[in-house]
Write a protein that holds these residues in place. Sequence first.
Motif, PDB file in Angstrom:
ATOM      1  N   LEU A  42      84.894 128.343 169.277  1.00 20.69           N
ATOM      2  CA  LEU A  42      85.806 128.244 170.258  1.00 20.69           C
ATOM      3  C   LEU A  42      86.703 127.034 170.297  1.00 20.69           C
ATOM      4  O   LEU A  42      87.966 126.853 170.457  1.00 20.69           O
ATOM      5  CB  LEU A  42      85.222 128.944 171.431  1.00 20.69           C
ATOM      6  N   ASN A  43      85.849 125.890 170.225  1.00 17.27           N
ATOM      7  CA  ASN A  43      86.291 124.505 170.519  1.00 17.27           C
ATOM      8  C   ASN A  43      86.676 123.788 168.976  1.00 17.27           C
ATOM      9  O   ASN A  43      86.930 122.788 169.099  1.00 17.27           O
ATOM     10  CB  ASN A  43      85.603 123.743 171.228  1.00 17.27           C
ATOM     11  N   GLY A  44      86.919 124.612 168.019  1.00 19.41           N
ATOM     12  CA  GLY A  44      87.365 124.107 166.381  1.00 19.41           C
ATOM     13  C   GLY A  44      86.400 123.314 166.021  1.00 19.41           C
ATOM     14  O   GLY A  44      86.659 122.276 164.991  1.00 19.41           O
ATOM     15  N   ARG A  45      84.912 123.439 166.423  1.00 15.82           N
ATOM     16  CA  ARG A  45      83.986 122.843 165.803  1.00 15.82           C
ATOM     17  C   ARG A  45      82.896 123.315 165.030  1.00 15.82           C
ATOM     18  O   ARG A  45      81.751 123.407 164.733  1.00 15.82           O
ATOM     19  CB  ARG A  45      83.069 121.680 166.470  1.00 15.82           C
ATOM     20  N   GLY A  46      83.285 124.909 164.470  1.00 19.82           N
ATOM     21  CA  GLY A  46      82.404 125.792 164.226  1.00 19.82           C
ATOM     22  C   GLY A  46      81.812 125.431 162.591  1.00 19.82           C
ATOM     23  O   GLY A  46      82.312 124.580 161.810  1.00 19.82           O
ATOM     24  N   ASP A  47      80.874 125.997 162.415  1.00 22.94           N
ATOM     25  CA  ASP A  47      79.951 125.973 161.005  1.00 22.94           C
ATOM     26  C   ASP A  47      80.145 127.201 160.651  1.00 22.94           C
ATOM     27  O   ASP A  47      79.415 128.296 160.991  1.00 22.94           O
ATOM     28  CB  ASP A  47      78.461 125.361 161.401  1.00 22.94           C
TER      29      ASP A  47
END
Length: 165
Positions: free
Chosen positions: A121-126
Amino acid sequence: MDAFFRVVDGLRRADGRTTVSAVLDRLAAARPAAEDHRARIAAAGPPLVPLLDPLLPAVVATVHDRQNMLTPQRMAWVAESVWPAGAGRVELRLVEAGLDVRVQSADILAGIARKVASDELNGRGDARLIALLRPYIDTQSVWGDAPSWARMRGNAANTGLRVAG
């Protein structure tokens, strides 16, 4: 709901593009989904479960520790909700969370899932972690951010786990 979104709109107008602007914009954009969700619940008639209480629907899909909200009537509602879903006869038994490895494991896994979803959600997904989480995502979940939801959902089947944003 109207009062909540009036406050959101007022804060957006007064915000002046601060660090909370993106949150306020996402809240405002989620209104149609929230209204649709509430309309589906209301169409079913007077609920045994309060409209915005996430506990009992979550219990249907997960192992959960003891809560004072789990009255005998609500436990019966949970059991009735599971049976039509094709789960077969289900035994619901309250256990002490600290003494039951299943509840401890479920808590750990839920925390990991929340962290993976929050990072996405905060643009730091893996992408690898999202792929591992995807089979457990309920495609009927309410999620406030369409781009991250599309990445998380992928082609996931409706498994019953509720991911809330």
